[in-house]
Design a protein around this motif. Sequence first.
Motif, PDB file in Angstrom:
ATOM      1  N   GLY A   1     -22.294   6.796-103.774  1.00  0.00           N
ATOM      2  CA  GLY A   1     -21.273   7.163-104.743  1.00  0.00           C
ATOM      3  C   GLY A   1     -21.672   6.622-106.098  1.00  0.00           C
ATOM      4  O   GLY A   1     -22.859   6.558-106.421  1.00  0.00           O
ATOM      5  N   TYR A   2     -20.690   6.219-106.894  1.00  0.00           N
ATOM      6  CA  TYR A   2     -20.983   5.715-108.240  1.00  0.00           C
ATOM      7  C   TYR A   2     -21.361   4.240-108.146  1.00  0.00           C
ATOM      8  O   TYR A   2     -20.559   3.404-107.750  1.00  0.00           O
TER       9      TYR A   2
ATOM     10  N   LYS B   1     -23.489  24.748-121.664  1.00  0.00           N
ATOM     11  CA  LYS B   1     -24.362  24.001-122.595  1.00  0.00           C
ATOM     12  C   LYS B   1     -25.723  23.671-121.988  1.00  0.00           C
ATOM     13  O   LYS B   1     -26.636  23.295-122.715  1.00  0.00           O
TER      14      LYS B   1
ATOM     15  N   TYR C   1     -27.869  18.717-111.087  1.00  0.00           N
ATOM     16  CA  TYR C   1     -27.981  17.509-110.251  1.00  0.00           C
ATOM     17  C   TYR C   1     -27.333  17.739-108.877  1.00  0.00           C
ATOM     18  O   TYR C   1     -27.894  17.378-107.840  1.00  0.00           O
TER      19      TYR C   1
ATOM     20  N   VAL D   1     -22.586   7.597-118.337  1.00  0.00           N
ATOM     21  CA  VAL D   1     -21.405   8.486-118.290  1.00  0.00           C
ATOM     22  C   VAL D   1     -20.405   7.991-119.342  1.00  0.00           C
ATOM     23  O   VAL D   1     -20.155   6.781-119.432  1.00  0.00           O
ATOM     24  N   PRO D   2     -19.853   8.904-120.152  1.00  0.00           N
ATOM     25  CA  PRO D   2     -18.900   8.463-121.172  1.00  0.00           C
ATOM     26  C   PRO D   2     -17.795   7.588-120.568  1.00  0.00           C
ATOM     27  O   PRO D   2     -17.298   7.873-119.465  1.00  0.00           O
TER      28      PRO D   2
ATOM     29  N   SER E   1     -26.664  12.166-102.916  1.00  0.00           N
ATOM     30  CA  SER E   1     -25.571  11.727-103.805  1.00  0.00           C
ATOM     31  C   SER E   1     -24.246  12.303-103.335  1.00  0.00           C
ATOM     32  O   SER E   1     -24.188  13.419-102.806  1.00  0.00           O
TER      33      SER E   1
ATOM     34  N   GLN F   1     -19.845  18.065-108.904  1.00  0.00           N
ATOM     35  CA  GLN F   1     -19.332  17.246-110.019  1.00  0.00           C
ATOM     36  C   GLN F   1     -19.364  18.080-111.282  1.00  0.00           C
ATOM     37  O   GLN F   1     -20.397  18.692-111.598  1.00  0.00           O
ATOM     38  N   TYR F   2     -18.244  18.118-111.971  1.00  0.00           N
ATOM     39  CA  TYR F   2     -18.146  18.805-113.257  1.00  0.00           C
ATOM     40  C   TYR F   2     -19.276  18.335-114.171  1.00  0.00           C
ATOM     41  O   TYR F   2     -19.473  17.141-114.355  1.00  0.00           O
ATOM     42  N   GLY F   3     -20.023  19.271-114.736  1.00  0.00           N
ATOM     43  CA  GLY F   3     -21.098  18.907-115.666  1.00  0.00           C
ATOM     44  C   GLY F   3     -22.430  18.620-114.999  1.00  0.00           C
ATOM     45  O   GLY F   3     -23.341  18.116-115.661  1.00  0.00           O
ATOM     46  N   GLN F   4     -22.552  18.966-113.714  1.00  0.00           N
ATOM     47  CA  GLN F   4     -23.794  18.614-113.003  1.00  0.00           C
ATOM     48  C   GLN F   4     -24.273  19.734-112.073  1.00  0.00           C
ATOM     49  O   GLN F   4     -24.687  19.462-110.951  1.00  0.00           O
TER      50      GLN F   4
ATOM     51  N   ILE G   1     -13.147   8.337-113.053  1.00  0.00           N
ATOM     52  CA  ILE G   1     -13.868   8.405-111.771  1.00  0.00           C
ATOM     53  C   ILE G   1     -13.583   7.151-110.951  1.00  0.00           C
ATOM     54  O   ILE G   1     -13.240   7.234-109.760  1.00  0.00           O
TER      55      ILE G   1
ATOM     56  N   MET H   1     -27.892   4.707-114.948  1.00  0.00           N
ATOM     57  CA  MET H   1     -27.544   6.135-114.866  1.00  0.00           C
ATOM     58  C   MET H   1     -26.035   6.329-114.972  1.00  0.00           C
ATOM     59  O   MET H   1     -25.550   7.198-115.700  1.00  0.00           O
TER      60      MET H   1
ATOM     61  N   VAL I   1     -14.619   9.043-119.200  1.00  0.00           N
ATOM     62  CA  VAL I   1     -14.838   9.850-117.982  1.00  0.00           C
ATOM     63  C   VAL I   1     -15.021   8.903-116.796  1.00  0.00           C
ATOM     64  O   VAL I   1     -14.435   9.093-115.716  1.00  0.00           O
TER      65      VAL I   1
ATOM     66  N   ASP J   1     -26.946  15.841-117.652  1.00  0.00           N
ATOM     67  CA  ASP J   1     -25.599  16.368-117.471  1.00  0.00           C
ATOM     68  C   ASP J   1     -25.168  17.279-118.620  1.00  0.00           C
ATOM     69  O   ASP J   1     -25.555  17.084-119.774  1.00  0.00           O
TER      70      ASP J   1
ATOM     71  N   ASN K   1     -22.384  13.518-105.303  1.00  0.00           N
ATOM     72  CA  ASN K   1     -22.221  14.717-106.119  1.00  0.00           C
ATOM     73  C   ASN K   1     -22.966  15.918-105.538  1.00  0.00           C
ATOM     74  O   ASN K   1     -22.700  17.054-105.924  1.00  0.00           O
TER      75      ASN K   1
HETATM   76  N1  CAA Z   1     -12.580  18.570-114.391  1.00  0.00           N
HETATM   77  C1  CAA Z   1     -12.034  19.523-115.147  1.00  0.00           C
HETATM   78  N2  CAA Z   1     -12.216  19.609-116.452  1.00  0.00           N
HETATM   79  C2  CAA Z   1     -12.995  18.696-117.034  1.00  0.00           C
HETATM   80  C3  CAA Z   1     -13.619  17.658-116.290  1.00  0.00           C
HETATM   81  C4  CAA Z   1     -13.373  17.623-114.923  1.00  0.00           C
HETATM   82  N3  CAA Z   1     -13.913  16.684-114.135  1.00  0.00           N
HETATM   83  N4  CAA Z   1     -14.345  16.906-117.135  1.00  0.00           N
HETATM   84  C5  CAA Z   1     -14.183  17.453-118.367  1.00  0.00           C
HETATM   85  N5  CAA Z   1     -13.365  18.504-118.289  1.00  0.00           N
HETATM   86  C6  CAA Z   1     -12.931  19.369-119.393  1.00  0.00           C
HETATM   87  C7  CAA Z   1     -12.555  18.570-120.603  1.00  0.00           C
HETATM   88  O1  CAA Z   1     -11.225  18.141-120.473  1.00  0.00           O
HETATM   89  C8  CAA Z   1     -12.754  19.578-121.715  1.00  0.00           C
HETATM   90  O2  CAA Z   1     -11.659  20.471-121.741  1.00  0.00           O
HETATM   91  P1  CAA Z   1     -11.102  20.996-123.124  1.00  0.00           P
HETATM   92  O3  CAA Z   1     -12.261  21.663-123.812  1.00  0.00           O
HETATM   93  O4  CAA Z   1     -10.025  21.944-122.699  1.00  0.00           O
HETATM   94  O5  CAA Z   1     -10.617  19.775-123.843  1.00  0.00           O
HETATM   95  C9  CAA Z   1     -13.941  20.388-121.235  1.00  0.00           C
HETATM   96  O6  CAA Z   1     -14.043  20.157-119.815  1.00  0.00           O
HETATM   97  C10 CAA Z   1     -15.251  19.987-121.876  1.00  0.00           C
HETATM   98  O7  CAA Z   1     -15.375  18.593-121.712  1.00  0.00           O
HETATM   99  P2  CAA Z   1     -16.258  17.758-122.689  1.00  0.00           P
HETATM  100  O8  CAA Z   1     -15.865  17.985-124.092  1.00  0.00           O
HETATM  101  O9  CAA Z   1     -16.319  16.344-122.172  1.00  0.00           O
HETATM  102  O10 CAA Z   1     -17.672  18.494-122.497  1.00  0.00           O
HETATM  103  P3  CAA Z   1     -19.093  17.968-122.770  1.00  0.00           P
HETATM  104  O11 CAA Z   1     -19.984  19.126-122.587  1.00  0.00           O
HETATM  105  O12 CAA Z   1     -19.187  17.197-124.025  1.00  0.00           O
HETATM  106  O13 CAA Z   1     -19.346  16.918-121.600  1.00  0.00           O
HETATM  107  C11 CAA Z   1     -19.862  16.267-119.419  1.00  0.00           C
HETATM  108  C12 CAA Z   1     -19.190  17.298-120.304  1.00  0.00           C
HETATM  109  C13 CAA Z   1     -21.314  16.046-119.842  1.00  0.00           C
HETATM  110  C14 CAA Z   1     -19.860  16.857-118.055  1.00  0.00           C
HETATM  111  C15 CAA Z   1     -19.122  14.912-119.474  1.00  0.00           C
HETATM  112  O14 CAA Z   1     -17.784  15.138-119.171  1.00  0.00           O
HETATM  113  C16 CAA Z   1     -19.715  13.961-118.448  1.00  0.00           C
HETATM  114  O15 CAA Z   1     -20.692  13.272-118.705  1.00  0.00           O
HETATM  115  N6  CAA Z   1     -19.108  13.890-117.250  1.00  0.00           N
HETATM  116  C17 CAA Z   1     -19.572  12.986-116.183  1.00  0.00           C
HETATM  117  C18 CAA Z   1     -20.557  13.657-115.303  1.00  0.00           C
HETATM  118  C19 CAA Z   1     -20.909  12.714-114.200  1.00  0.00           C
HETATM  119  O16 CAA Z   1     -20.074  12.232-113.448  1.00  0.00           O
HETATM  120  N7  CAA Z   1     -22.189  12.432-114.063  1.00  0.00           N
HETATM  121  C20 CAA Z   1     -22.606  11.503-113.050  1.00  0.00           C
HETATM  122  C21 CAA Z   1     -23.777  10.740-113.561  1.00  0.00           C
HETATM  123  S1  CAA Z   1     -24.194   9.408-112.467  1.00  0.00           S
HETATM  124  C22 CAA Z   1     -24.889  10.157-111.163  1.00  0.00           C
HETATM  125  O17 CAA Z   1     -25.093  11.338-111.128  1.00  0.00           O
HETATM  126  C23 CAA Z   1     -25.237   9.262-110.000  1.00  0.00           C
HETATM  127  C24 CAA Z   1     -24.632   9.756-108.764  1.00  0.00           C
HETATM  128  O18 CAA Z   1     -25.344  10.242-107.905  1.00  0.00           O
HETATM  129  C25 CAA Z   1     -23.200   9.563-108.518  1.00  0.00           C
END
Ligand code: CAA
Length: 240
Positions: A178-179, A93, A147, A188-189, A134, A141-144, A196, A184, A192, A88, A136
Amino acid sequence: MARVAIVTGGTRGIGKAISLSLKDAGYTVAANYAGNEEKARAFSDETGIPAYKWDVGDHEATLAGCRQVEQEVGPIEILVNNAGITRDGTLLKMTFQDWYDVMRINLGGCFNMAKACFPGMKERGWGRIVNIGSINGQAGQYGQVNYAAAKSGIHGFTKALAQEGARFGVTVNAIAPGYIDTDMVAAVPENVLEKIVARIPVGRLGQANEIARGVTFLASEEGGFVTGSTLSINGGQHMY
Ligand code: CAA
């Protein structure tokens, strides 16, 4: 003779629950894994299910691994493509390697496994393929971007292969979890994840065996008229 099922990423998390559910339903199960030897050995000791190591993202290794399973366990009639990883990060980045690894393993793994298993299913006139997509891949999903693209690809792959498999008795379906309470999702932090979970109408994470039950249905004889479908198991988080 009991039908043989292979579950990729089948020794941990959702995959372990699927392996166990299929075994409980009377199938002969083999589990594939890529990395964690110790957990795989513990899994086999605990369950009696043999574990085979190869990287599903590696085409040749997958063909060889499936050949070995077929020689040692029997012809693969049920394939569950569960193996997957996350890398993610926001697009800004994310490195090319993060993108490529997820596409290669999560989506490429489905292609490689299907190439290994589908011809035999076609010849025998019976097969079940269940791909783990998934929420997602459905909703993004933000950050994916990696994925979500790979999982979305799995949903398209499922519908295309379902059309090719239907006349040979091979069904191809997807489950969109879903989650779920796994390592895995635990990665997720916390802040965050709290947000969810607050958006899941059922009010909790899912359990791995809630996905496994769906897979076991799709793998069954009774599932024979279900093909090209996606079963969403997500606590109501995305109604699609
Ligand atoms: N919507 C809008 N903005 C968002 C957001 C969202 N959902 N999440 C974060 N932001 C914003 C933050 O508020 C931040 O804004 P500012 O800079 O203005 O403060 C900006 O985006 C950057 O956020 P971070 O500092 O958290 O950025 P990061 O690069 O350190 O981390 C991330 C980003 C890695 C995506 C982290 O937020 C994260 O891990 N998110 C969860 C991702 C997720 O749900 N993964 C699922 C894993 S499980 C899976 O995948 C199984 C499945 O099938 C369901």
